[in-house]
Design a protein around this motif. Sequence first.
Motif, short mmCIF file in Angstrom:
data_model
loop_
_atom_site.label_atom_id
_atom_site.label_comp_id
_atom_site.label_asym_id
_atom_site.label_seq_id
_atom_site.Cartn_x
_atom_site.Cartn_y
_atom_site.Cartn_z
N TYR A 114 0.65 2.50 -4.01
CA TYR A 114 1.60 1.90 -3.07
C TYR A 114 1.14 0.51 -2.63
O TYR A 114 -0.05 0.26 -2.49
CB TYR A 114 1.77 2.79 -1.84
N TYR A 130 6.08 0.06 -0.58
CA TYR A 130 6.74 0.05 -1.88
C TYR A 130 5.95 0.92 -2.84
O TYR A 130 4.71 0.93 -2.80
CB TYR A 130 6.76 -1.37 -2.46
N ASP A 131 6.65 1.61 -3.75
CA ASP A 131 5.92 2.32 -4.80
C ASP A 131 5.61 1.36 -5.93
O ASP A 131 5.94 0.17 -5.86
CB ASP A 131 6.69 3.56 -5.28
N SER A 142 6.90 0.84 -8.68
CA SER A 142 8.05 0.24 -9.36
C SER A 142 8.77 -0.77 -8.47
O SER A 142 9.76 -1.37 -8.88
CB SER A 142 9.04 1.33 -9.81
N LYS A 187 10.16 0.02 -5.51
CA LYS A 187 11.15 0.71 -4.67
C LYS A 187 10.59 0.95 -3.27
O LYS A 187 9.43 1.35 -3.12
CB LYS A 187 11.53 2.04 -5.32
N ILE A 188 11.40 0.71 -2.26
CA ILE A 188 10.99 0.95 -0.88
C ILE A 188 10.94 2.46 -0.64
O ILE A 188 11.91 3.17 -0.90
CB ILE A 188 11.95 0.28 0.12
N VAL A 189 9.81 2.93 -0.13
CA VAL A 189 9.68 4.35 0.17
C VAL A 189 9.56 4.63 1.68
O VAL A 189 9.81 5.74 2.12
CB VAL A 189 8.49 5.00 -0.57
#
Length: 63
Positions: free
Chosen positions: A31, A50-51, A53, A55-57
């Motif tokens: 992360y 963010y992960d 990739s 993407k917001i987690v």
Amino acid sequence: MMSDGTKVIKDGGGQGGVTWKEASRSTSGSYTIVLYKSANGGSQWKRVTYDNSGKIVKVVYGS
């Protein structure tokens, strides 16, 4: 949305209509955690996780 530290973003979260500027960035495992502070001179901040990739987690707002 990853940035190089000069990116300014806008959203309606937190205190509503705040413009955010990246203040710091760190990595924890797979992360990336980015701290944004208000570009409007206020005390608001948000921490976005963010992960790997991009993407917001998770998003945490504060002031």
